[in-house]
Design a protein around this motif. Structure first.
Motif, short mmCIF file in Angstrom:
data_model
loop_
_atom_site.label_atom_id
_atom_site.label_comp_id
_atom_site.label_asym_id
_atom_site.label_seq_id
_atom_site.Cartn_x
_atom_site.Cartn_y
_atom_site.Cartn_z
N GLN A 4 0.83 -1.20 0.00
CA GLN A 4 0.00 0.00 0.00
C GLN A 4 0.87 1.26 0.00
O GLN A 4 0.59 2.22 -0.72
CB GLN A 4 -0.94 -0.02 1.21
CG GLN A 4 -1.95 -1.15 1.17
CD GLN A 4 -2.55 -1.45 2.53
OE1 GLN A 4 -2.39 -0.69 3.48
NE2 GLN A 4 -3.23 -2.58 2.63
N ALA A 5 1.94 1.25 0.79
CA ALA A 5 2.83 2.40 0.83
C ALA A 5 3.54 2.59 -0.51
O ALA A 5 3.74 3.73 -0.97
CB ALA A 5 3.86 2.22 1.94
N PHE A 6 3.89 1.49 -1.16
CA PHE A 6 4.52 1.56 -2.47
C PHE A 6 3.58 2.19 -3.50
O PHE A 6 3.99 3.05 -4.29
CB PHE A 6 4.94 0.15 -2.90
CG PHE A 6 5.05 -0.07 -4.38
CD1 PHE A 6 6.00 0.62 -5.13
CD2 PHE A 6 4.21 -0.95 -5.01
CE1 PHE A 6 6.09 0.42 -6.50
CE2 PHE A 6 4.30 -1.16 -6.38
CZ PHE A 6 5.24 -0.48 -7.13
N VAL A 7 2.32 1.79 -3.48
CA VAL A 7 1.34 2.39 -4.40
C VAL A 7 1.15 3.87 -4.10
O VAL A 7 1.04 4.70 -5.01
CB VAL A 7 0.00 1.62 -4.35
CG1 VAL A 7 -1.06 2.34 -5.19
CG2 VAL A 7 0.18 0.19 -4.84
N THR A 8 1.14 4.21 -2.81
CA THR A 8 1.07 5.62 -2.44
C THR A 8 2.26 6.38 -3.01
O THR A 8 2.13 7.52 -3.47
CB THR A 8 1.01 5.80 -0.92
OG1 THR A 8 -0.08 5.05 -0.39
CG2 THR A 8 0.82 7.27 -0.55
N ALA A 9 3.43 5.75 -2.98
CA ALA A 9 4.63 6.39 -3.52
C ALA A 9 4.49 6.65 -5.02
O ALA A 9 4.94 7.70 -5.52
CB ALA A 9 5.85 5.51 -3.26
N LYS B 127 19.95 3.40 -4.31
CA LYS B 127 19.48 4.46 -5.20
C LYS B 127 17.97 4.57 -5.05
O LYS B 127 17.21 3.84 -5.68
CB LYS B 127 19.87 4.15 -6.64
CG LYS B 127 21.36 3.87 -6.84
CD LYS B 127 22.23 5.06 -6.41
CE LYS B 127 23.70 4.78 -6.64
NZ LYS B 127 24.57 5.87 -6.16
N VAL B 128 17.54 5.45 -4.20
CA VAL B 128 16.13 5.52 -3.81
C VAL B 128 15.41 6.61 -4.58
O VAL B 128 16.02 7.59 -5.03
CB VAL B 128 15.99 5.75 -2.30
CG1 VAL B 128 16.71 4.65 -1.53
CG2 VAL B 128 16.54 7.11 -1.90
N PRO B 129 14.09 6.49 -4.75
CA PRO B 129 13.32 7.54 -5.42
C PRO B 129 13.24 8.80 -4.57
O PRO B 129 13.33 8.73 -3.34
CB PRO B 129 11.94 6.90 -5.60
CG PRO B 129 11.85 5.87 -4.54
CD PRO B 129 13.24 5.34 -4.37
N ALA B 130 13.07 9.91 -5.21
CA ALA B 130 13.00 11.21 -4.52
C ALA B 130 11.59 11.41 -3.96
O ALA B 130 10.78 12.16 -4.52
CB ALA B 130 13.37 12.34 -5.47
N ILE B 131 11.31 10.71 -2.87
CA ILE B 131 9.99 10.75 -2.24
C ILE B 131 10.15 11.06 -0.77
O ILE B 131 10.93 10.42 -0.08
CB ILE B 131 9.24 9.41 -2.42
CG1 ILE B 131 8.95 9.17 -3.91
CG2 ILE B 131 7.95 9.38 -1.62
CD1 ILE B 131 8.38 7.81 -4.20
N ASP B 132 9.42 12.05 -0.29
CA ASP B 132 9.41 12.40 1.12
C ASP B 132 8.40 11.49 1.83
O ASP B 132 7.22 11.47 1.48
CB ASP B 132 9.00 13.87 1.28
CG ASP B 132 9.14 14.38 2.71
OD1 ASP B 132 9.07 13.56 3.64
OD2 ASP B 132 9.30 15.60 2.88
N LEU B 133 8.87 10.73 2.81
CA LEU B 133 7.97 9.81 3.51
C LEU B 133 6.82 10.53 4.18
O LEU B 133 5.77 9.93 4.44
CB LEU B 133 8.76 9.00 4.55
CG LEU B 133 9.87 8.08 4.01
CD1 LEU B 133 10.49 7.28 5.14
CD2 LEU B 133 9.34 7.16 2.93
N ASN B 134 6.97 11.81 4.45
CA ASN B 134 5.88 12.58 5.03
C ASN B 134 4.70 12.72 4.06
O ASN B 134 3.59 13.03 4.48
CB ASN B 134 6.36 13.98 5.42
CG ASN B 134 7.25 13.96 6.66
OD1 ASN B 134 6.76 13.98 7.78
ND2 ASN B 134 8.56 13.91 6.45
#
Length: 353
Positions: free
Chosen positions: A183-188, A327-334
């Motif tokens: 679910q968090a991945f889809v949100t990302a 190498k992570v995506p530029a996504i703020d966990l907030n």
């Protein structure tokens, strides 16, 4: 006092979690019902979206060291987030131990989480904690593609998670759509690329006849056993399955593919904790958070659950690259705090049986 769900259909639809079945949560660690207790009474109630088998030994260590008894309710992170929202200020929970930052953000947006002390949140890099101090990460995990090396040559591995909608992967991809990490991945995807891209990905995945499983552990077991070539999971489940089988991750036929180039499929998320506002002044709740960020707990996450520690000075698992090298995506966990909309989207895609 036992926890009553007292939910209505309208409330569940409003939280977007109806399709995922909000149910009565698992038993408390002492076998009884959760009790709200009183501040500093050496008892705390923790709502845990982390698997009981993984974290119960750590909670027991906390009790042994502090004398603070932990009454734990286990369920999925999404279920517990919905339950907390439903209960509001009536909740007996002192702390929410969630599997991902998005669920913590969802509860925080409802104004239910206290601001943690700066000396506590400061132990963790800004990347892995709430901007407003409402929650703090306890351990990190990377999304990966687990694959059977006998069935999928390394040269054939996808460069992007979005390639899994290609017809060549039809029937070959295992997913766990009710799991918080999925679910968090889809949100990302929604955060990085927009809702339409997420809907298209889910539709393409569904059209490709994925093999749906109820857990990441089952996915890794099936990939290792050869019944499905690949699956979307968090990295640490390889360590968990290896431990269950009495071997090392390196000895399994299942291997991990870290999507390159900052692909959304390489999201690094955190399991974390927030303290409910009603327990803001409870020294027992603060002690719980501080223990989880201490060296012993951080070492436990690395060695026993194969996760990345989030406090410096504690080495990560040996079978994965260092956290700093990913190498992570530029996504703020907030920004992963729209769990309700994501759950609704996944449900409408038809991925949930």
């Amino acid at each position: 006092m036992s926890v009553s769900l007292r939910r209505s259909t309208a409330t569940l639809v409003a939280t977007g979690l109806l399709g995922f079945g909000l149910v009565a949560c698992g038993s408390d660690e002492d076998g009884g019902a959760a009790d709200p207790g009183k501040p500093n009474d050496k008892v705390i109630t923790v709502y845990s979206g982390r698997n009981e088998q993984l974290v119960k030994p750590l909670l027991e260590k906390f009790t042994q060291q502090t004398g603070i008894k932990v009454q734990t309710r286990y369920a999925t992170t999404a279920q517990l987030a919905a339950q907390l929202v439903e209960e509001g200020d009536r909740s007996p929970a002192d702390a929410f131990f969630a599997q991902d930052a998005g669920a913590l953000g969802t509860v925080a947006k409802k104004g239910m989480l206290a601001t943690l002390p700066a000396e506590t949140t400061g132990k963790v890099a800004e990347t892995y904690r709430a901007r407003n101090g409402a929650w703090v990460g306890l351990s990190a995990r990377s999304r990966v593609l687990v694959y059977n090396a006998d069935q999928v040559p390394a040269a054939d591995l996808p460069a992007s998670v979005f390639e899994l909608t290609d017809p060549k992967w039809k029937g070959k991809v295992a997913v766990a759509p009710t799991n918080a990490s999925f679910q968090a991945f889809v949100t990302a995807i929604r955060v990085q690329h927009g809702d339409q891209k997420a809907k298209d990905f889910l539709a393409g995945l569904k059209a490709n006849e994925p093999q749906v499983r109820d857990s990441n552990v089952k996915i890794v077991e099936d990939v290792n056993g050869g019944s499905v070539p690949v699956g979307l999971v968090n990295h640490y489940y390889l360590g968990e399955v290896a431990k269950e089988q009495g071997t090392t991750p390196e000895s399994l036929k299942a291997k991990l593919h870290f999507f390159p180039g900052g692909d959304t499929g390489a999201l690094v998320n955190v399991a974390g904790v927030g303290v409910l506002k009603g327990s803001a002044e409870d020294a027992d709740a603060k002690a719980f958070v501080d223990f989880m960020l201490g060296a012993e707990a951080q070492k436990y996450f690395a060695e026993e659950t194969s996760e990345y520690p989030v406090v410096t000075g504690v080495p990560g698992p040996a079978f994965v690259p260092p956290l700093a090298d990913l190498k992570v995506p530029a996504i703020d966990l907030n920004d992963l705090d729209t769990l309700d909309a994501t759950v609704k989207m996944i449900t409408e895609s038809g991925l949930v049986p």
